[in-house]
Design an enzyme around this catalytic site. Sequence first.
Site, PDB file in Angstrom:
ATOM      1  N   CYS A   2      38.269  38.369  55.336  1.00 36.52           N
ATOM      2  CA  CYS A   2      37.100  37.496  55.484  1.00 36.52           C
ATOM      3  C   CYS A   2      36.700  36.814  54.178  1.00 36.52           C
ATOM      4  O   CYS A   2      36.940  37.317  53.092  1.00 36.52           O
ATOM      5  CB  CYS A   2      35.885  38.246  55.996  1.00 36.52           C
ATOM      6  N   ARG A  27      41.688  33.733  53.417  1.00 41.18           N
ATOM      7  CA  ARG A  27      41.250  35.131  53.498  1.00 41.18           C
ATOM      8  C   ARG A  27      41.154  35.621  54.943  1.00 41.18           C
ATOM      9  O   ARG A  27      40.966  36.817  55.191  1.00 41.18           O
ATOM     10  CB  ARG A  27      39.884  35.299  52.833  1.00 41.18           C
ATOM     11  N   TRP A  74      38.616  37.526  59.401  1.00 39.75           N
ATOM     12  CA  TRP A  74      39.879  38.193  59.699  1.00 39.75           C
ATOM     13  C   TRP A  74      39.462  39.494  60.378  1.00 39.75           C
ATOM     14  O   TRP A  74      38.947  40.401  59.728  1.00 39.75           O
ATOM     15  CB  TRP A  74      40.635  38.473  58.400  1.00 39.75           C
ATOM     16  N   ASN A 100      32.020  40.698  54.344  1.00 36.62           N
ATOM     17  CA  ASN A 100      33.450  40.903  54.151  1.00 36.62           C
ATOM     18  C   ASN A 100      33.644  42.382  53.829  1.00 36.62           C
ATOM     19  O   ASN A 100      33.020  42.880  52.895  1.00 36.62           O
ATOM     20  CB  ASN A 100      33.916  40.010  52.996  1.00 36.62           C
ATOM     21  N   GLY A 101      34.479  43.069  54.622  1.00 38.60           N
ATOM     22  CA  GLY A 101      34.712  44.494  54.350  1.00 38.60           C
ATOM     23  C   GLY A 101      34.590  45.306  55.637  1.00 38.60           C
ATOM     24  O   GLY A 101      34.656  44.763  56.735  1.00 38.60           O
ATOM     25  N   GLU A 482      62.283  39.765  48.180  1.00 44.99           N
ATOM     26  CA  GLU A 482      61.262  38.721  48.171  1.00 44.99           C
ATOM     27  C   GLU A 482      61.682  37.528  49.047  1.00 44.99           C
ATOM     28  O   GLU A 482      60.850  36.963  49.760  1.00 44.99           O
ATOM     29  CB  GLU A 482      60.995  38.285  46.719  1.00 44.99           C
ATOM     30  N   LYS A 486      59.507  36.244  52.283  1.00 45.64           N
ATOM     31  CA  LYS A 486      59.033  34.864  52.484  1.00 45.64           C
ATOM     32  C   LYS A 486      59.373  34.389  53.890  1.00 45.64           C
ATOM     33  O   LYS A 486      58.552  33.790  54.558  1.00 45.64           O
ATOM     34  CB  LYS A 486      59.641  33.894  51.460  1.00 45.64           C
ATOM     35  N   GLU A 489      57.197  36.187  56.496  1.00 45.15           N
ATOM     36  CA  GLU A 489      55.773  35.838  56.429  1.00 45.15           C
ATOM     37  C   GLU A 489      55.466  34.506  57.086  1.00 45.15           C
ATOM     38  O   GLU A 489      54.483  34.380  57.809  1.00 45.15           O
ATOM     39  CB  GLU A 489      55.317  35.752  54.957  1.00 45.15           C
ATOM     40  N   HIS A 505      75.646  51.738  54.575  1.00 41.76           N
ATOM     41  CA  HIS A 505      74.922  52.902  55.107  1.00 41.76           C
ATOM     42  C   HIS A 505      73.992  52.516  56.260  1.00 41.76           C
ATOM     43  O   HIS A 505      73.006  53.207  56.512  1.00 41.76           O
ATOM     44  CB  HIS A 505      74.122  53.575  53.992  1.00 41.76           C
ATOM     45  N   LYS A 604      45.560  36.321  52.218  1.00 51.98           N
ATOM     46  CA  LYS A 604      46.065  36.268  50.852  1.00 51.98           C
ATOM     47  C   LYS A 604      45.610  37.456  50.034  1.00 51.98           C
ATOM     48  O   LYS A 604      46.333  37.975  49.192  1.00 51.98           O
ATOM     49  CB  LYS A 604      45.602  34.974  50.183  1.00 51.98           C
TER      50      LYS A 604
HETATM   51  C1  G6P Z   1      48.745  40.130  50.543  1.00 52.27           C
HETATM   52  C2  G6P Z   1      49.299  38.749  50.299  1.00 52.27           C
HETATM   53  C3  G6P Z   1      50.593  38.838  49.493  1.00 52.27           C
HETATM   54  C4  G6P Z   1      50.361  39.618  48.213  1.00 52.27           C
HETATM   55  C5  G6P Z   1      49.749  40.989  48.482  1.00 52.27           C
HETATM   56  C6  G6P Z   1      49.297  41.656  47.192  1.00 52.27           C
HETATM   57  O1  G6P Z   1      49.570  40.817  51.421  1.00 52.27           O
HETATM   58  O2  G6P Z   1      49.528  38.076  51.526  1.00 52.27           O
HETATM   59  O3  G6P Z   1      51.057  37.544  49.183  1.00 52.27           O
HETATM   60  O4  G6P Z   1      51.579  39.773  47.534  1.00 52.27           O
HETATM   61  O5  G6P Z   1      48.592  40.854  49.321  1.00 52.27           O
HETATM   62  O6  G6P Z   1      48.278  40.869  46.646  1.00 52.27           O
HETATM   63  P1  G6P Z   1      47.873  40.888  45.129  1.00 52.27           P
HETATM   64  O7  G6P Z   1      46.714  39.922  45.046  1.00 52.27           O
HETATM   65  O8  G6P Z   1      47.452  42.295  44.808  1.00 52.27           O
HETATM   66  O9  G6P Z   1      49.029  40.451  44.339  1.00 52.27           O
END
Ligand code: G6P
Length: 609
Positions: A2, A27, A74, A100-101, A482, A486, A489, A505, A604
């Site tokens: 949020c 958010r 969210w 938020n929380g 990574e 991507k 996601e 394995h 994010k």
């Molecule tokens: C969320 C975001 C990711 C990020 C992760 C850690 O899952 O979608 O993109 O890598 O949080 O976030 P931070 O702000 O701690 O790097």
Amino acid sequence: MCGIIGYVGKKKPIPVLIEGLKQLEYRGYDSAGIAVVLNEEVRIRRVKGKIALLEKSLEDSPLDGLYGLGHTRWATHGRPSEENAHPHRDCTGTIVVVHNGIIENYLDIKESLKKKGHQFKTETDSEVIAHLVEEYFEGTLENAVLKAVKELEGAYAVAVISTKDPQKIVAAKIGPPAVVGLGEEEFLVSSDINPLLKYTQNIVFLEDRDIAVITPAGVQFLDFGGRKLQKKIDHITWNPMMIEKRGYKHFMLKEIFEQPQVVRDTLQGRLSLDSANVCLSEIGIPDEILSDTGRVVIIACGTSYHAGLVGKYFIEAMAGVPVDLEFASEYRYRDFILDEKALVVVISQSGETADTLAALRAVKEKGPQTLAVCNVVSSSIAREAAGVLYTHAGPEIGVAATKTFIAQLTAMALLGLHLAQVKGTAGNKERLRLIEELLRIPHRMEHILHDVQKIEKLAARFVSFNHFLYLGRWVSYPAALEGALKLKEISYIHAEGYPGGEMKHGPIALIDDKMPTMVIIPKDRVYDKMLSNISEIKTRIGYIVAVAFDNDETIASRVDEVLPVPPVDPLFSPFVTILPLQLFAYYIAAIRGADVDQPRNLAKSVTVE
Ligand code: G6P
């Protein structure tokens, strides 16, 4: 997660709130709402869906007001719906809350308030805050909030208004972030600094158990005991231009293209070719302490964890110090063992990830040195760690991290070099060689970005596959992880990142003509081993796309497609190999029509557990 925003000042609040919510939309984006006050009446508009729907609703049927609150949600408690969207009201409709929380004891509070006659309209935990403030209202809004927060358990950043104490927003927090912007006769509160930058660069970061009483005359800060606080004002150098798309179709694409500059900015002022030295005195941990480091523990989540894995290889190779890498969500609940020679490095773009923050706090209780690698200045993690090494990526709006990952790699390279220097594990010549290599990286990255058409065309051909395997070994293993993350996601395609040596394995059982493999194979110490992987996949008629150094004829003759990258020192190859993988994921998602910047179910900054 949020996002919350509030505005008191000389402007009409609705455009300010809507614009702010758009910047906070990363958010959470399942529902949104605003509340404004005019003539002692609260006017609320809420929608299920994104901010654009809220904006449209306000265009079709405008609201007027003098000040107000906004929220983008969210969902945690209560499905996404108009009724469960914030702002929430008390029984009288005169008190309005955005939150938020998570309020962990909301069911108990709800039960006891119901017995006192309160009527609840939503399934959310947040609504109890409005009713608690109602219950305690007497005199001023801040007094009621001060009493209400004493009953709340859990994590919250909350902003409250009431027609009974007009022209005032009261904000409080424990856990999730809240920042206050101090403009000229206008004041704002928000979940992060981006929405504030258009109005002011003077920011106060609320600490846990701070309360801000925001009025057109100024902001007063209190602790949860009601005592006045003198807060430090940070001057933020980010500017509003940095959070515009500037002609790119998506923020993610713009941020991918910003990466060479991000490496330059993160290196700037921290390297000296003359002395072959890294200068990191800014981090606030003296060299004498760092030189005594016997072991490094890196803690992070998500993409930051992958940057941490690259960092582990960097530090071990450069400084000869053993490095452990840990998921913050696991580490915080472990019976972890740390001695006084441990250096704990927490990596977090936002500096607000709940698990990473909790792990940092748990570590601090045991006493070792802590260093944060953060992108957001004065974020909670940056404030609470003993030292901080900032990545200079600027604001990242795309939910899928790209440029902040590259900035984290740069920071980890700097840290590796710095540890090597203070511990004397790499001589001047070797440090100079690595520094020169690092300085060449942005140019190499630009070379890839000059011609992305091949990647776009390749993505178009692969758009209908439903499964991908990403393989890499040594420093290319984190790149594989990574790259796969991507793709998952933003395009919702199943993708697995694996270390090449582990393929036999398990994952090899999956290989067929319906599961392409992305092989990351720069010319490095495991090159021949990865060639064996390629043979094993080809034997099982698997399709292979390789990310390899330019003009690698061997690879070109053995795989179906090559995405070439310019040669760099193998240790630093993730800086270049990740670029085609980010772009491949981007184009696949864009071609599939996915919401690239705001992928479903993600946020994010994960400020709840
Ligand atoms: C969320 C975001 C990711 C990020 C992760 C850690 O899952 O979608 O993109 O890598 O949080 O976030 P931070 O702000 O701690 O790097």
